[in-house]
Design a protein around this motif. Structure first.
Motif, PDB file in Angstrom:
ATOM      1  N   GLY A   1       0.812  -1.231   0.000  1.00  6.58           N
ATOM      2  CA  GLY A   1       0.000   0.000   0.000  1.00  6.58           C
ATOM      3  C   GLY A   1       0.832   1.260   0.000  1.00  6.58           C
ATOM      4  O   GLY A   1       0.295   2.359   0.163  1.00  6.58           O
ATOM      5  N   GLY A   2       2.163   1.113  -0.158  1.00  2.00           N
ATOM      6  CA  GLY A   2       3.039   2.292  -0.200  1.00  2.00           C
ATOM      7  C   GLY A   2       3.460   2.586  -1.627  1.00  2.00           C
ATOM      8  O   GLY A   2       2.660   3.061  -2.437  1.00  2.00           O
ATOM      9  N   VAL A   3       4.723   2.252  -1.927  1.00  2.00           N
ATOM     10  CA  VAL A   3       5.261   2.527  -3.270  1.00  2.00           C
ATOM     11  C   VAL A   3       4.556   1.675  -4.338  1.00  2.00           C
ATOM     12  O   VAL A   3       4.360   2.129  -5.468  1.00  2.00           O
ATOM     13  CB  VAL A   3       6.788   2.272  -3.302  1.00  2.00           C
ATOM     14  N   GLY A   4       4.155   0.450  -3.971  1.00  2.00           N
ATOM     15  CA  GLY A   4       3.572  -0.498  -4.932  1.00  2.00           C
ATOM     16  C   GLY A   4       2.571   0.112  -5.913  1.00  2.00           C
ATOM     17  O   GLY A   4       2.755   0.022  -7.128  1.00  2.00           O
ATOM     18  N   PRO A   5       1.503   0.767  -5.408  1.00  2.00           N
ATOM     19  CA  PRO A   5       0.485   1.287  -6.327  1.00  2.00           C
ATOM     20  C   PRO A   5       0.963   2.429  -7.229  1.00  2.00           C
ATOM     21  O   PRO A   5       0.259   2.809  -8.162  1.00  2.00           O
ATOM     22  CB  PRO A   5      -0.601   1.819  -5.369  1.00  2.00           C
TER      23      PRO A   5
END
Ligand code: NAD
Length: 302
Positions: free
Chosen positions: A277-281
């Motif tokens: 839910g941090g850099v991923g999206p």
């Protein structure tokens, strides 16, 4: 102190709404929308789910989206011819070849065949060079580093003069983000140190960081005591450390952990990205931004 959470899921929504509004304006004024083609070779399940996410996002934004699926045994020559077809197609602004490619195909050759002005992934050597020069030369920053910089800026962190330490020197994250943070300009102007597997005193470098960007792929590598109180911590690492049953779907899903010991680090940092839910999206989000940019360059709007 509990750190402010920098949530990629929220920033993604903000950016996608901005892109959507701009796409509508351009459509009204110029009668065109961004065109993105995703070339998928074979049926690798991870690639297929990633491509599905890209397609869904592009459609949501009103892009002209083409998914071009090719059989596993397509020849290198035929794949190169396909890339060339899209290079010449005026309705296409972004070409994405999903990796990994089958073993009989030289992925470097294929990626380098993409027109640099349609290379929305930002991996073509021409775009790597443009990024190195910085300023007006830059067309497409690679998507994950672009997402990281966007998160730092939108979190309100002052980057100018900040000590920025990047853990990792890969071509897709470490090197480009280090290069971007040291450029002249907004969201940059930082003093950058890059650390890696051969670095002596990793801890000492991390402790100096006002902005700590960790992209090593080692779960829990950065210990809470390595974090400067109040620092902005961007955890890029996505590590599968086990499996669990999803409460939503009842299906088995991976347990993901970042490169930073999150639970303790959040008590020391000023701001921090969670995993997941941090850099991923942010990666797919910035791919959409780059595709819109490509159309804007073509229309002379940038
Ligand atoms: P990589 O393996 O290509 O590079 C890792 C780098 O970290 C190397 O340069 C290495 O020198 C350094 N490193 C590894 N172990 C270290 C250690 N013990 N001490 C110091 N340095 C060390 O990986 P990558 O492609 O840059 O990805 C890094 C992580 O980021 C992975 O977990 C990956 O899954 C994740 N990632 C996430 C996204 C996203 O969220 N969108 C995108 C790309 C990568």
């Amino acid at each position: 102190m509990t750190a402010k959470l920098i949530k990629g899921t929220e920033i993604r929504e903000e950016i996608l709404e901005e892109v959507k509004a701009e796409v509508e304006q351009i459509k009204e004024k110029h009668g065109v929308v961004p065109g993105l083609v995703t070339i998928l070779v074979g049926e690798n399940p991870a690639s297929m789910s990633y491509v599905t996410l890209k397609i869904k996002t592009a459609i949501r934004l009103g892009f002209n989206e083409i998914q071009d699926s090719q059989p596993e045994d397509i020849s290198e020559a035929d794949l190169l011819a396909l890339v060339d077809k899209y290079n010449k197609d005026d309705s296409i602004n972004g070409i994405l070849v999903q990796l990994p490619l089958p073993k009989h195909i030289d992925d470097k050759k294929v990626l380098n065949a993409i027109d640099p002005d349609k290379d929305v992934d930002g991996f073509h050597p021409v775009n790597v060079g443009r990024l190195m020069i910085g300023g007006q030369e830059v067309k497409f920053a690679p998507c994950t580093p672009a997402g990281i910089q966007e998160m730092i800026v939108r979190s309100g962190m002052e980057t100018s003069g900040a000590e920025c330490v990047v853990v990792g020197r890969s071509n897709i994250v470490g090197k480009p983000i280090a290069n971007m943070m040291l450029q002249k300009g907004d969201g940059a102007n930082a003093t950058v140190t890059v650390v890696h597997t051969r670095t002596k005193d990793l801890e000492g470098h991390c402790k100096r960081a006002d902005i700590l960007i960790v992209a090593a792929g080692v779960p829990g590598l950065v210990k809470p005591e390595w974090i400067k109180p109040g620092a902005c911590v961007i955890d890029v690492g996505v590590n599968r450390v086990g499996e669990k049953i999803s409460e939503k779907t009842g299906k088995k899903i991976a347990i993901l952990k970042g490169d930073v010991d999150f639970d303790e680090a959040k008590e020391i940092a000023g701001s921090i990205t969670p995993v997941p839910g941090g850099v991923g999206p942010m990666t797919v989000t910035m791919l959409m931004v780059n595709t819109l940019k490509s159309l804007k360059f073509k229309l002379g709007l940038m």
